[in-house]
Write a protein that holds these residues in place. Structure first.
Motif, PDB file in Angstrom:
ATOM      1  N   PHE A  77      -1.636 -50.842  31.976  1.00  0.00           N
ATOM      2  CA  PHE A  77      -0.884 -50.405  33.378  1.00  0.00           C
ATOM      3  C   PHE A  77      -1.355 -51.653  34.404  1.00  0.00           C
ATOM      4  N   SER A 109     -10.130 -42.776  34.765  1.00  0.00           N
ATOM      5  CA  SER A 109      -9.359 -42.277  35.877  1.00  0.00           C
ATOM      6  C   SER A 109      -8.998 -40.734  35.454  1.00  0.00           C
ATOM      7  N   ALA A 135      -3.052 -51.412  37.233  1.00  0.00           N
ATOM      8  CA  ALA A 135      -4.107 -51.266  37.714  1.00  0.00           C
ATOM      9  C   ALA A 135      -5.193 -52.581  37.718  1.00  0.00           C
ATOM     10  N   SER A 163     -10.039 -45.768  31.531  1.00  0.00           N
ATOM     11  CA  SER A 163      -9.181 -44.902  32.384  1.00  0.00           C
ATOM     12  C   SER A 163      -8.479 -43.651  31.539  1.00  0.00           C
ATOM     13  N   GLU A 164      -7.802 -44.076  30.332  1.00  0.00           N
ATOM     14  CA  GLU A 164      -7.054 -43.037  29.367  1.00  0.00           C
ATOM     15  C   GLU A 164      -7.899 -42.628  28.469  1.00  0.00           C
ATOM     16  N   ASN A 182      -6.343 -39.407  37.268  1.00  0.00           N
ATOM     17  CA  ASN A 182      -4.894 -39.579  37.874  1.00  0.00           C
ATOM     18  C   ASN A 182      -4.271 -38.093  37.439  1.00  0.00           C
TER      19      ASN A 182
END
Ligand SMILES: Cc1ncc(COP(=O)(O)O)c(C=O)c1O
Length: 378
Positions: free
Chosen positions: A97, A208, A99, A186-187, A210
Motif C-alpha cells: 500500500f 492501522s 502509505a 498495519s494489516e 482503518n
C-alpha cells in the motif's frame, strides 16, 4: 469454476452481493461511544485512548503503545524517530500500500524498492542481503549507497495481507548494516511470527485501524515499541510537541496533530473485546477457502511457515494476468467484490526513478494476486 466460487461465497455470507472486507460492530461500540458523547470527551482528552493503548500493549506484548490518527501518520512519526531526512534513503517493498512511500516522501527521503518473497508476499531477506552486498559500503557505522552516496537509514517491510514476512532474518541483516527497522504491521494485528506478535521485532512497529482492517476505529493507528525514549518522543511528536502544563501553551519543537481522538479509541476498545472471536472466525473462513480451492485448479495462499496469520485478506494466485482479469471481471460483475493487488510502487509516476533490484517476484505476484471476500462471516 468461477461460478462455483461465486455460489460458494454467497453461501458463506448468506447474501448475493458480498464486499471485500466490512467492519463488524457487535459488541460495546454504541455503549462506549455514548459514554464519550454524554461526557463530552470526544477529542484528545478521555479515558479510552489510555485504555486502548494499554490493551494493545498487553495483547502484542509491546511495552509502549502510542495511538495515532491512522497508520500513515504512525509510519511518518516512526521515520522521524529513526532520524530520516532528505539525506537519506529508505528500503521498502514495491508490493505494498502507498502509505510507506508517502511517509518516506513527507520526510523528503527517497524509497528504494527491494523484492518480496513469493511465499510471504513480504520483503525478502535474500533480496535484501543481495541488494545491500552489491550496492552499499559501511562507513562509520552508516550504510552508504554506492550509487547515490546517500545513507540508507531505515527499512520498512510489510506483513502483507496479514501474513508475516521473514522478519527475524530481515532484522539480522539490517542490524549488520546499521539500518533502522520499522515494521509495517498495519494489516497484521493478531498475526504472530514464531509466537511473537508482528510489529514487535523492529525498534518500532505500526498498526492501522482503518475501516477495512480486522478491527477498526473508523480511522486510526498506533506505534508499538519496547524503547521508552522512542515512545516518549512519539507521544510528544503526535501531540503537537506541547510541553505538559495545566494551562500554558508551550511547544518545544515542530510537532504533529496526530493523536487519536477519544471517540475513535472508544470504538477500538469495544472492537478489541471481539478480536479473539474475529480471529477464530477468520481462521475458520481460511480453512473453508483452503478446502474449496483444493478441489479447483486455483492456488489459495496459505499462511507462511512459522506464521500464525490473522488471514486479514484471503488471497488466491491465478495462473497469469489473463486469468486474473477474467476472474476479477466475472466476480465483480456478479456482486462479489474481489481486487487485484496494488500497482507496484516503482510503477507510480512519483517513484518511477527510484532505485530497485530486479523485483522478479513482485512483478510475478502483481499479475496474479486476487483478494477475495474476507469479512468476519455471519
Ligand atoms: C500495508 C499498509 N500500510 C499502511 C497502511 C496505512 O494505514 P492508514 O490507512 O490507517 O493510514 C495500510 C492501510 O490502510 C496498509 O494496508
Amino acid at each position: 469454476m468461477f461460478n462455483e466460487f461465486i455460489n460458494f461465497v454467497r453461501k458463506i455470507y448468506l447474501k448475493k452481493n458480498v464486499p471485500l472486507h466490512e467492519p463488524k460492530f457487535i459488541g460495546n461500540e454504541k455503549k462506549y461511544l455514548k459514554q464519550c458523547i454524554d461526557t463530552s470527551f470526544v477529542s484528545s482528552v478521555g479515558k479510552f485512548v489510555d485504555k486502548f493503548e494499554k490493551k494493545i500493549a498487553k495483547y502484542t506484548r509491546a511495552k509502549y503503545v502510542i495511538a495515532t490518527t491512522n497508520g500513515t501518520s504512525a509510519i511518518h512519526i516512526s521515520l522521524i524517530l529513526a532520524g530520516v531526512d532528505s539525506n537519506h534513503e529508505v528500503i521498502t517493498q514495491p508490493l505494498n500500500f502507498i502509505a510507506s512511500c508517502n511517509a518516506i516522501s513527507y520526510c523528503n527521503a527517497s524509497p528504494i524498492f527491494v523484492d518480496v518473497d513469493k511465499d510471504t508476499m513480504g520483503l525478502s531477506p535474500y533480496a535484501l542481503e543481495d541488494f545491500l552486498k552489491k550496492n552499499t559500503i559501511i562507513k562509520n557505522k552508516k550504510c552508504i549507497n554506492k550509487k547515490t552516496k546517500k545513507i540508507i537509514k531505515a527499512c520498512i517491510p510489510t506483513h502483507t495481507y496479514g501474513h508475516s514476512c521473514r522478519i527475524d532474518e530481515i532484522k539480522k541483516i539490517l542490524n549488520k548494516y546499521y539500518i533502522f527497522l520499522i515494521e509495517d504491521a498495519s494489516e497484521s494485528l493478531g498475526s504472530f511470527y514464531k509466537n511473537k506478535h508482528t510489529g514487535t521485532f523492529g525498534k518500532l512497529g505500526v498498526i492501522s485501524f482503518n475501516g477495512n482492517k480486522i478491527i477498526t476505529a473508523g480511522g486510526g493507528g498506533c506505534i508499538i515499541t519496547n524503547h521508552k525514549k522512542l515512545a516518549q518522543k512519539a507521544k510528544h511528536l503526535t501531540t503537537t510537541a506541547k510541553v505538559v502544563h495545566k494551562w500554558e501553551f508551550n511547544h518545544d519543537m515542530i510537532g504533529y496533530n496526530y493523536s487519536m481522538p477519544n471517540i475513535n479509541a472508544a470504538l477500538l476498545v469495544a472492537q478489541l473485546e471481539k478480536l479473539n472471536d474475529f480471529l477464530i472466525n477468520k481462521r475458520n473462513l481460511a480453512k473453508k477457502y483452503k478446502f474449496f480451492f483444493k478441489k479447483t485448479n486455483l492456488n489459495y495462499f496459505e499462511e507462511p511457515k512459522n506464521c500464525k496469520s490473522n488471514y486479514w485478506l484471503n488471497t488466491i494466485i491465478l495462473k497469469n494476468k489473463i486469468q486474473r482479469d477474467q476472474f476479477l471481471k466475472k466476480t465483480n460483475l456478479n456482486g462479489i467484490m474481489t481486487r487485484p493487488t496494488w500497482k507496484l510502487m516503482n510503477k507510480l509516476q512519483m517513484f518511477k526513478n527510484a532505485q530497485c533490484d530486479g523485483l522478479k517476484n513482485s512483478k510475478w505476484l502483481e499479475d496474479r494476486i486476487v483478494n477475495i471476500p474476507s469479512s468476519v462471516t455471519p
